[in-house]
Design an enzyme around this catalytic site. Structure first.
Site, mmCIF file in Angstrom:
data_model
loop_
_atom_site.group_PDB
_atom_site.id
_atom_site.type_symbol
_atom_site.label_atom_id
_atom_site.label_comp_id
_atom_site.label_asym_id
_atom_site.label_seq_id
_atom_site.Cartn_x
_atom_site.Cartn_y
_atom_site.Cartn_z
ATOM 1 C CE LYS A 77 6.314 -2.119 11.909
ATOM 2 N NZ LYS A 77 5.975 -3.385 10.910
ATOM 3 C CD GLN A 78 3.164 1.216 9.914
ATOM 4 O OE1 GLN A 78 4.057 0.437 10.099
ATOM 5 N NE2 GLN A 78 2.537 1.572 8.618
ATOM 6 C CD GLU A 137 2.394 -3.825 9.310
ATOM 7 O OE1 GLU A 137 3.730 -4.327 9.730
ATOM 8 O OE2 GLU A 137 2.427 -3.392 8.044
ATOM 9 C CD1 TRP A 158 0.798 -0.618 3.093
ATOM 10 C CD2 TRP A 158 -0.382 1.199 3.385
ATOM 11 N NE1 TRP A 158 1.015 -0.101 4.165
ATOM 12 C CE2 TRP A 158 0.520 0.942 4.573
ATOM 13 C CE3 TRP A 158 -1.103 2.226 3.443
ATOM 14 C CZ2 TRP A 158 0.825 1.747 5.755
ATOM 15 C CZ3 TRP A 158 -1.078 3.127 4.670
ATOM 16 C CH2 TRP A 158 -0.024 2.877 5.663
ATOM 17 C CG ASP A 159 4.794 0.781 1.368
ATOM 18 O OD1 ASP A 159 3.787 0.214 1.881
ATOM 19 O OD2 ASP A 159 5.964 0.748 1.904
#
Length: 798
Positions: free
Chosen positions: A592-593, A488, A361-362
């Site tokens: 995580k992000q 994630e 998906w980046d």
């Protein structure tokens, strides 16, 4: 801390003033050249020494089996791994029988320069052999942005002290020996000798080699052709075998003379075309390159990049290091997609084998927004590739018991290849990310042909997945349960806010597409009742909110989970996934992000500024940034909510990820999405660009260190320039009809005259903190007094 770079800081280049053998893998990545079809790592011309050899063709991969200790329904059976194809970069040199090797003799000078305007990698060497013979070597390499199948090398050898016997061996080599490929024996087995020879031809100074991949069934052809300018006694010998073709050029070069070799390379591949057809294609490409000539290729490259920089450059005053980093990032993003032409943009581009060469998906969420406003043709091609895989996505949805299309979490060709369900298939937001890219591209270009032929169908089939994945609940509206959002560390949850809000936009935009393209809707049997369901689901979409804490929950009950014990987490235990079981991570408030924070950016129209401020502060204290994807999104929202110094720190971290090897894995390939953050933080963060509902808006504010910024965007056939200082913003159309935009909420019309508007002060906010050990990495150089004073705004508080 981010240590000072060993590479020179220049506005339009990256240079390595002397050879750094201990950083070869990293510099090979940074100096990689690509056009989206061919990728050449920045290996030394002679091949040895190397960190990681690499020549890649977009979507040429090997299949490998995926085994599970406990299998499950719907698990992928095969993995896909990018293949190191035939290497044409090799130019081996012997000087009076002494092989040129930087590890032997005396390396008097060695400089490599990646020129961002020329699109070339230039190398200057002066070397004394063990016998004391001195030569100067100049080589320039390019991968053509105008002739998709072509790369070229100009290689020159000049004696320094007197006449020398010189031998150059120009080669094509398949099945190169690779370094240790890691702990996965399946990957190692697939890549040990991935190419099976079918044919080779040699004639004059031209050679071609034909190989195929054993299990994925792809045929690859590589070719080389030479133009040689040297003394009249130059001897040529061309030899070929299954895996090596070699042109040996031997001559005596006198003092003041130069042996000049121009090597043209061409690559082609197909899963369907015959061997003769592919060989003819490669030979024709070599002929076209020869017709253009070396000087012509260089001129075409410069012209292509001049046009790109005119549309996409970001100019900064106040930080030369970040200025360079942003341009390096833009250059590599362009290289990743410029000539991909209906092929994916992998997360590493074509710069290394990291993540097996997969696309995620980046691409749609990080890379395509940059290209939408700078090189929209590349976005059209990338989305057409997604459309070409639609039947596989439909089949995947059917396997999962859903309607519509379920696009893969990671892939090369289009099949799902993620073997870990919680962080793979469960991350259904990939569907909405693709839809978001479709909507953004259409709004920015009004490309009706794309909408009719590709875009509307993508929106409809992705919307169908959400309608069948979620369900209506009498108390909580439309729920989407059992999914994983961008974070994630919080897997298989109910009502992830990012996923739900992006799905909401997807559903509404699909309904609009049905109105615009009734013929497409008819072909896909879209009934009015189905559209009504989409709109009802969108209006009733569940968005969890914690009234006690005054923040949105990243997903149901997230804010009620136990807090992670950051105080007792050693710094060396990051990233957490390498030191703690997922069971421990999944049940805690640790991120995580950027997840909900990214929703504040991409679905900023769904939040008030007050909500953004509260949400950002809450999740900032719980985000570890164990992913390179995080810093840029945190920076954008930090800038919007008034944390300008913090945004500046995150900006540098995102943009310098590979130049400084911050994650210690740049040798495996560039972090393309993180590099995209260099542009995103500048334009969306400090420029405040938003494009909700097809309306272009800006809310610029600069951090203390940057005194002036100018950027350019392409929008609906216009070229708009925005210049920002601490006091005001100037908008001007360089090309096109007048354009309505908003500046800090005020609607204005921009034409070919300067429109100068004051910038209101940033909102006053309390400082925010990060988890202990997860503070933004600041650069290890003294800041100016004003910057040191303002740094208090982003001090870490516990």
């Amino acid at each position: 801390m981010i240590e000072p770079s060993v590479l020179s800081v220049e506005p339009w280049a990256v240079a390595e003033p002397s050879l750094l053998l201990d950083r070869l893998a990293q510099t090979e990545t940074i100096f990689a050249l690509s056009n989206g079809h061919i990728g050449l790592r920045g290996n030394l011309d002679e091949g040895d020494p190397h960190g990681l050899p690499g020549t890649y063709l977009n979507s040429v991969y090997a299949l490998r089996p995926m085994s599970y200790s406990e299998t499950g329904y719907g698990y992928p059976e095969s993995g896909q791994t990018i293949v190191n194809v035939t290497n044409g970069k090799l130019m081996r040199l012997l000087v009076d029988d002494e092989p040129f090797d930087v590890r032997y003799g005396t390396l008097l000078t060695h400089r490599r320069t990646l020129d961002l305007r020329e699109g070339t990698l230039h190398r200057e060497v002066e070397w004394s052999s063990p016998a004391g013979d001195r030569v100067r070597i100049d080589s320039t390499r390019l991968v053509s942005l105008t002739q998709r199948a072509v790369a070229a090398i100009c290689y020159e050898v000049t004696p320094v002290d007197g006449s020398l016997r010189v031998v150059v061996q120009s080669e094509l080599v398949a099945n190169e020996e690779l370094p240790d490929l890691g702990r996965d024996p399946r990957t190692a087995a697939a890549l040990e000798r991935p190419l099976i020879a079918e044919d080779h031809t040699v004639s004059g100074t031209e050679a071609t080699m034909v190989h195929r991949t054993e299990h994925s069934g792809l045929r690859v052809v590589a070719g080389m052709r030479h133009m040689i300018d040297g003394p009249p006694n130059t001897d040529l010998d061309l030899w070929g075998s299954d895996d090596v073709c070699r042109l040996t050029i031997a001559t005596r070069v006198g003092e003041g003379e130069t042996l000049r070799i121009v090597k043209y390379l061409s690559y082609g591949w197909s899963s369907q075309r015959t061997r003769p057809a592919l060989q003819d294609q490669v030979v024709a490409a070599l002929a076209a390159a020869r017709l253009t000539g070396w000087d012509g290729l260089v001129a075409e490259q410069r012209g292509y990049l001049d046009e790109f920089w005119e549309h996409g450059d970001v100019e900064l005053e106040g930080d030369a290091e970040v200025q360079q980093a942003v341009r390096v990032a833009m250059f590599h993003i362009l290289q990743a997609g410029a000539r991909a032409e209906q092929r994916p943009i992998p997360s590493k581009g074509l710069t290394g084998p990291g993540y097996d060469g997969h696309t995620f998906w980046d691409t749609e969420t990080y890379v395509l927004p940059v290209l939408t406003y700078t090189a929209p043709h590349a976005v059209r091609d990338a989305l057409r590739w997604r459309h070409s895989t639609l039947d596989m996505a439909r089949e995947r949805a059917r396997v999962l018991g859903r309607r519509g299309a379920a696009f893969p979490w990671r892939t090369i060709r289009g099949e799902e290849t993620s073997g870990y369900w919680p962080a793979g298939t469960a991350a259904f937001h990939i569907n909405a990310d693709i839809a978001d890219a479709v909507v953004r591209y259409f709004n920015a270009t009004l490309d009706d042909d794309f909408d009719r032929d590709f875009g509307a169908e993508l929106l409809i089939e992705t919307a169908r997945l959400w309608a069948s994945l979620g369900h209506f609940d009498p108390e909580h509206g439309f729920r989407i349960d059992g999914v994983t959002g961008p974070d994630e560390y919080t897997a298989v949850v109910d009502n992830n806010v990012y996923t739900n809000l992006m799905a909401q936009r997807n559903l509404r935009e699909a309904a609009e597409a049905v109105k615009r393209q009734p013929d497409v809707a008819g072909r896909l049997d879209v009934a009015s009742e189905e559209v009504d369901t989409w709109l009802r689901a969108a209006s009733l979409m569940a968005v969890p909110y914690d009234t006690q804490r005054g923040v949105h929950m990243q997903s149901d009950a997230f804010t009620h989970h136990e807090e992670w014990d950051f105080a007792n987490t050693p710094r060396e235990n990051y990233p957490l996934l390498l030191h703690y079981p997922y069971f421990e991570i999944y049940r805690k408030q640790v991120v995580k992000q950027a997840d909900l924070v990214m929703a504040l950016h991409l679905r900023g129209d769904a939040f008030t500024l007050e909500e953004k401020t509260a949400n950002f502060a809450y999740y900032e204290e719980r985000t570890t940034r164990d992913s390179s994807l995080s810093a840029s999104q945190q920076a954008v929202v930090a800038a919007e909510t008034g944390h300008l110094q913090l945004a500046y720190d995150y900006w540098a971290e995102a943009a310098l990820t590979d130049l400084q090897n911050l994650h210690h894995n740049s040798g495996h390939g560039l972090h393309i999405a993180s590099l995209a953050g260099g542009w995103t933080v500048a334009v969306a963060g400090f420029g405040g660009l938003r494009d909700h509902n097809g309306e272009l808006t800006f809310g610029p504010r600069l951090p203390e260190r940057i005194t002036r910024m100018r950027f350019r965007v392409v929008y609906r056939g216009r070229k708009l320039t925005v210049t920002v200082t601490h006091e005001n913003a100037t908008y001007r159309l360089v090309e096109g009809e007048p354009l309505d935009i908003r500046h800090h909420g005020r609607q204005i019309t921009v034409d070919h005259h300067d429109v100068v508007l004051d910038i209101p002060p940033a909102p006053k906010v309390d400082p925010v903190g990060q988890p202990l050990g997860c503070e933004p990495r600041r650069r290890a150089r003294a800041a100016p007094p004003r910057e040191r004073a303002s740094a208090k705004d982003s001090a870490t508080l516990r």
